[in-house]
Write a protein that holds these residues in place. Structure first.
Motif, PDB file in Angstrom:
ATOM      1  N   VAL A 187       0.833  -1.199   0.000  1.00 16.69           N
ATOM      2  CA  VAL A 187       0.000   0.000   0.000  1.00 16.69           C
ATOM      3  C   VAL A 187       0.872   1.256   0.000  1.00 16.69           C
ATOM      4  O   VAL A 187       0.576   2.237  -0.706  1.00 16.69           O
ATOM      5  CB  VAL A 187      -0.951  -0.012   1.217  1.00 16.69           C
ATOM      6  N   ARG A 188       1.974   1.238   0.748  1.00 17.64           N
ATOM      7  CA  ARG A 188       2.881   2.395   0.760  1.00 17.64           C
ATOM      8  C   ARG A 188       3.530   2.608  -0.606  1.00 17.64           C
ATOM      9  O   ARG A 188       3.764   3.750  -1.020  1.00 17.64           O
ATOM     10  CB  ARG A 188       3.959   2.204   1.829  1.00 17.64           C
ATOM     11  N   VAL A 189       3.808   1.525  -1.321  1.00 12.54           N
ATOM     12  CA  VAL A 189       4.381   1.653  -2.666  1.00 12.54           C
ATOM     13  C   VAL A 189       3.392   2.329  -3.613  1.00 12.54           C
ATOM     14  O   VAL A 189       3.742   3.260  -4.359  1.00 12.54           O
ATOM     15  CB  VAL A 189       4.797   0.271  -3.200  1.00 12.54           C
ATOM     16  N   LEU A 190       2.133   1.904  -3.584  1.00 16.23           N
ATOM     17  CA  LEU A 190       1.126   2.499  -4.459  1.00 16.23           C
ATOM     18  C   LEU A 190       0.874   3.966  -4.108  1.00 16.23           C
ATOM     19  O   LEU A 190       0.708   4.806  -5.003  1.00 16.23           O
ATOM     20  CB  LEU A 190      -0.172   1.706  -4.367  1.00 16.23           C
ATOM     21  N   LEU A 191       0.845   4.284  -2.837  1.00 13.60           N
ATOM     22  CA  LEU A 191       0.639   5.676  -2.431  1.00 13.60           C
ATOM     23  C   LEU A 191       1.806   6.562  -2.859  1.00 13.60           C
ATOM     24  O   LEU A 191       1.608   7.720  -3.252  1.00 13.60           O
ATOM     25  CB  LEU A 191       0.457   5.757  -0.917  1.00 13.60           C
ATOM     26  N   ALA A 192       3.018   6.029  -2.796  1.00 13.14           N
ATOM     27  CA  ALA A 192       4.183   6.805  -3.239  1.00 13.14           C
ATOM     28  C   ALA A 192       4.121   7.064  -4.735  1.00 13.14           C
ATOM     29  O   ALA A 192       4.465   8.160  -5.204  1.00 13.14           O
ATOM     30  CB  ALA A 192       5.466   6.065  -2.872  1.00 13.14           C
ATOM     31  N   TRP A 193       3.674   6.091  -5.506  1.00 10.89           N
ATOM     32  CA  TRP A 193       3.548   6.297  -6.951  1.00 10.89           C
ATOM     33  C   TRP A 193       2.439   7.291  -7.283  1.00 10.89           C
ATOM     34  O   TRP A 193       2.563   8.085  -8.219  1.00 10.89           O
ATOM     35  CB  TRP A 193       3.280   4.959  -7.632  1.00 10.89           C
ATOM     36  N   GLN A 194       1.335   7.257  -6.551  1.00 13.62           N
ATOM     37  CA  GLN A 194       0.254   8.208  -6.793  1.00 13.62           C
ATOM     38  C   GLN A 194       0.663   9.638  -6.467  1.00 13.62           C
ATOM     39  O   GLN A 194       0.248  10.586  -7.148  1.00 13.62           O
ATOM     40  CB  GLN A 194      -0.970   7.829  -5.953  1.00 13.62           C
ATOM     41  N   ASN A 216       3.768  10.791  -6.543  1.00 15.95           N
ATOM     42  CA  ASN A 216       5.054  11.104  -7.186  1.00 15.95           C
ATOM     43  C   ASN A 216       6.159  11.289  -6.148  1.00 15.95           C
ATOM     44  O   ASN A 216       6.953  12.234  -6.206  1.00 15.95           O
ATOM     45  CB  ASN A 216       4.929  12.356  -8.057  1.00 15.95           C
ATOM     46  N   GLU A 217       6.211  10.366  -5.190  1.00 13.58           N
ATOM     47  CA  GLU A 217       7.237  10.385  -4.158  1.00 13.58           C
ATOM     48  C   GLU A 217       8.170   9.197  -4.332  1.00 13.58           C
ATOM     49  O   GLU A 217       7.895   8.264  -5.091  1.00 13.58           O
ATOM     50  CB  GLU A 217       6.571  10.332  -2.770  1.00 13.58           C
ATOM     51  N   LEU A 218       9.281   9.249  -3.630  1.00 13.32           N
ATOM     52  CA  LEU A 218      10.242   8.155  -3.683  1.00 13.32           C
ATOM     53  C   LEU A 218       9.707   6.951  -2.916  1.00 13.32           C
ATOM     54  O   LEU A 218       9.138   7.083  -1.828  1.00 13.32           O
ATOM     55  CB  LEU A 218      11.583   8.598  -3.090  1.00 13.32           C
ATOM     56  N   VAL A 219       9.931   5.781  -3.496  1.00 11.76           N
ATOM     57  CA  VAL A 219       9.473   4.544  -2.880  1.00 11.76           C
ATOM     58  C   VAL A 219      10.572   4.026  -1.970  1.00 11.76           C
ATOM     59  O   VAL A 219      11.729   3.905  -2.396  1.00 11.76           O
ATOM     60  CB  VAL A 219       9.120   3.496  -3.953  1.00 11.76           C
ATOM     61  N   PRO A 220      10.278   3.708  -0.712  1.00 10.02           N
ATOM     62  CA  PRO A 220      11.303   3.127   0.161  1.00 10.02           C
ATOM     63  C   PRO A 220      11.833   1.809  -0.408  1.00 10.02           C
ATOM     64  O   PRO A 220      11.075   1.006  -0.968  1.00 10.02           O
ATOM     65  CB  PRO A 220      10.562   2.921   1.485  1.00 10.02           C
ATOM     66  N   GLU A 221      13.123   1.612  -0.270  1.00 15.99           N
ATOM     67  CA  GLU A 221      13.749   0.430  -0.856  1.00 15.99           C
ATOM     68  C   GLU A 221      13.227  -0.856  -0.226  1.00 15.99           C
ATOM     69  O   GLU A 221      13.002  -1.858  -0.929  1.00 15.99           O
ATOM     70  CB  GLU A 221      15.271   0.517  -0.681  1.00 15.99           C
ATOM     71  N   GLU A 222      13.002  -0.861   1.069  1.00 16.19           N
ATOM     72  CA  GLU A 222      12.509  -2.067   1.733  1.00 16.19           C
ATOM     73  C   GLU A 222      11.110  -2.439   1.236  1.00 16.19           C
ATOM     74  O   GLU A 222      10.813  -3.614   1.019  1.00 16.19           O
ATOM     75  CB  GLU A 222      12.493  -1.850   3.239  1.00 16.19           C
ATOM     76  N   ASP A 223      10.264  -1.432   1.044  1.00 15.18           N
ATOM     77  CA  ASP A 223       8.918  -1.709   0.555  1.00 15.18           C
ATOM     78  C   ASP A 223       8.942  -2.208  -0.883  1.00 15.18           C
ATOM     79  O   ASP A 223       8.149  -3.083  -1.263  1.00 15.18           O
ATOM     80  CB  ASP A 223       8.056  -0.449   0.663  1.00 15.18           C
ATOM     81  N   PHE A 224       9.854  -1.653  -1.696  1.00 21.12           N
ATOM     82  CA  PHE A 224       9.913  -2.073  -3.089  1.00 21.12           C
ATOM     83  C   PHE A 224      10.415  -3.519  -3.211  1.00 21.12           C
ATOM     84  O   PHE A 224       9.998  -4.248  -4.116  1.00 21.12           O
ATOM     85  CB  PHE A 224      10.824  -1.136  -3.885  1.00 21.12           C
TER      86      PHE A 224
END
Length: 668
Positions: free
Chosen positions: A108-115, A117-125
């Motif tokens: 969910v944090r990955v999708l919110l970061a993409w929406q 336009n923020e950087l995605v945390p490496e651990e979440d990715f």
């Protein structure tokens, strides 16, 4: 003298007998009992005369109605103290996700970061990539369950649409009255049949593009909106007073026609008319008729084909509900004190705002008569909504893939409404603003329909805007779900992935369709789409005398009232998007298109079974048989090695022969 008799305390003198106080609670003369069972005289009078309106909802043992919407109340307790959504995924089959709580939260944090336009945390990715296979498998199972849920609960899901259908009837009636004033009541008969765009394929593969886009003028006022975001209070106001805002007559500014040119044919295609050509037959709740006029100047071979605005749709559904909600929101925001409005001149430049009058110069009559009017009953106090129309000229260029020199241009003029501007100079228009109703808010955010995607793409392209906006609202209680940004790249990707539609190919089909009007004689026509002829447009022309196959235009417009029966009977379905993360997913930390995690389930206890004892390996009974088997295995391995060596020698000899022949050939 006899002593005086004691008479007790004076407070108890001249009191009634003890029997007066020693009564039962249910006695008719008991004061407290009488007070509790007292009936109001006014209510009693109404009950004696006739059944009171207050108790009408209880006369048939039915549930009470909401006095604001006149609908049956589906819940008696409302908790407005918490901003959380009262939604829960309808997990009737009790399926649970293959991902645990931690993995779903990371996704969910990955999708919110993409929406955002923020950087995605490496651990979440890393978790996102590791769980990709599980997510794809669960996505298919989720879509199947949601499809079955909508098929079985279709009437329950679209029950809140009844209020919108009633309001659309009011808007439809007003719109038809406007059309009847400017359209003569002629008799029409079918003249010819034209193929729809799906059948307009050229012999040579072609692609088309939109080029030379220019803004000619803007007529009307444009809303100044630095940030588009629907508030919960505004949506609740629309929900309660939807019929009031929908009943306001919308002012449609008249756009002057472009000047006729001698260089080539000119097509006047408003945005809605263009969408009717591109999406005919895709959905049941879209317009099916529109007028067109073919003009041919004297002494010129060029033509002017003018398509008028299509007639309003008579079937209610997704698109009519969105149209009505957008119209009501525009009327609401056009009220005094809500938004600022910008006025443009004929050249498309922003006019100077007029100076506001000071309070000292205002002539206010302090002795004026104050007339109190009901808020929800008197709708004439609201002025018509501010609206605008922008005339845009553009060129539809068609080119064959095998021949770069074979170019064909179509000069087109389109009228597009500007949703809002984001700066005071009026140079950054918002491409579009949709209010999309989410029909399954418990399951997630649906993808946009093909009609909505094409409309957003055309508005962004013609207005040369970088961003559009889509406000997603729940159909059930008008709760805001998501504020989505739209771009040309995202729209084209959705069209390709879900609808297998390529914009260059679709525009090339439009070029082939516009070529057909070169053979149609000048005059006024009516273009229709009938359910009996699914692959054709019916081109109708007016006649003087009526025939058994003819029809009158006014009877066509006022023949039937809009309803949602065809929409409910049609097997149409919008899948849930797996990339849009709304309020529901943020609050419940639930991944889109995934089942909920089994939090309430107890962990399975490991059973401690006894490890069986290892028995000693027993020797074979006949040692001669074992020796014979081992000898055979050794001989087989030796023979295998000998055959491998022989193959290598033969291959080496063949390579030497080939090298010798190549040397002889090179020496020649």
């Amino acid at each position: 003298m006899e002593p005086s008799l004691y008479k007790g305390n004076a407070i108890f003198q001249n009191q009634p007998n003890y029997k007066v106080f020693n009564k039962s609670f249910e006695h008719a003369d008991d004061s407290f009992y009488t007070y509790l069972n007292e009936v109001d005289a006014e209510v009693l009078r109404q009950e004696l005369e006739e059944p009171s309106k207050v108790f009408t909802s209880y006369s048939n043992n039915s549930t009470p109605q909401d006095p604001r919407t006149q609908q049956t109340a589906n819940a008696y307790i409302w908790d407005h103290s918490s901003p959380l959504l009262p939604y829960k995924f309808p997990n009737h089959r009790e399926k649970y996700s293959a991902l645990n709580r931690k993995q779903q939260t990371a996704c969910v944090r990955v999708l919110l970061a993409w929406q955002r336009n923020e950087l995605v945390p490496e651990e979440d990715f890393v978790i996102w990539r590791v769980t990709e296979k599980k997510r794809c498998t669960e996505y298919q199972m989720f879509q199947k369950d949601v499809h079955d849920y909508e098929t079985s609960q279709r009437e329950l899901l679209y029950a809140p649409m009844k209020t919108i259908v009633q309001a659309y009837n009011v808007w439809h009636e007003l719109r038809v009255k406007q059309l009847l004033k400017g359209v003569p009541n002629d008799t029409y008969v079918t003249y010819s049949g034209l193929p729809q765009l799906a059948q307009c394929k050229s012999l040579n593969p072609q692609t088309a593009s939109v080029e030379q886009v220019q803004l000619q003028r803007i007529v009307g006022q444009v809303r100044l909106c630095p940030e588009v975001k629907l508030k919960r209070g505004e949506l609740m106001t629309l929900n309660v007073r939807l019929s009031r805002y929908a009943g306001i007559e919308t002012v449609y500014p008249t756009m002057p026609m472009p000047e006729e040119s001698d260089e080539g044919n000119i097509f006047v295609l408003p945005l809605e008319s263009l969408l009717m050509l591109l999406t005919t037959g895709a959905y049941v709740d879209l317009p099916t008729e529109m007028m067109l006029t073919i003009k041919e100047p004297n002494g010129s071979d060029c033509r002017c084909i003018e398509f008028h605005e299509p007639f309003p749709a008579r079937n209610c559904g997704w698109h009519t509900s969105g149209l009505l909600l957008t119209q009501a929101y525009q009327v609401y925001k056009a009220q005094p004190g809500e938004d600022k409005w910008l006025t443009f001149d004929q050249n498309g430049t922003l006019k100077d705002e007029p100076d506001k009058k000071s309070g000292a110069k205002l002539a206010v009559d302090l002795q004026m008569y104050y007339n109190l009017r009901p808020v929800d009953m008197e709708s004439a106090a609201i002025e018509p909504a501010n609206s605008n129309t922008a005339m845009i000229s553009w060129c539809l260029r068609c080119q064959a893939d095998d021949n770069a020199e074979s170019l064909e241009d179509f000069q087109i003029y389109s009228s597009v409404s500007v949703s809002a501007v984001s700066d005071m100079q009026g140079k950054q228009p918002l491409g579009c603003h949709f209010i999309k109703l989410e029909n399954k808010p418990d399951c997630g955010c649906e993808i946009m329909s093909k009609y909505e995607l094409l409309k957003a793409w055309l508005q962004l392209k013609l207005l040369k805007a970088e961003l559009g906006h889509c406000s997603r609202v729940s159909l059930r209680d008008f709760e805001p779900m998501l504020e989505e940004k739209l771009t040309l790249a995202s729209l084209e990707k959705t069209l390709h992935d879900y609808y297998n539609t390529s914009m260059p190919q679709l525009l090339s089909h439009l070029c082939e369709f516009l070529k057909l009007f070169n053979a149609v004689p000048p005059g006024k026509y009516l273009l229709r789409n009938s359910a009996k002829h699914k692959d054709k447009f019916l081109l109708c022309k007016p006649i003087k005398e009526a025939t058994p196959q003819s029809f009158r235009l006014h009877e066509l417009l006022t023949g039937s009232a809009p309803s949602d029966e065809c929409f409910l009977s049609q097997n149409s379905y919008l899948p849930i998007s797996n990339t849009l993360c709304g309020r529901l997913h943020q609050e419940q930390q639930l991944l889109p298109c995934a089942f909920p995690t089994n939090i309430t389930g107890l962990p399975v206890k490991c059973r401690r079974n006894k490890v069986p004892a290892i028995e000693p390996r027993r020797q074979p009974l006949n040692w001669r048989v074992t020796a014979y088997r081992e000898a055979r295995q050794k001989n087989a391995k030796k023979a295998q090695k000998i055959r491998a060596r022989a193959r290598k020698k033969v291959a080496a000899k063949n390579e030497e022969k080939v090298d010798k022949e190549m040397d002889k050939f090179m020496s020649l």
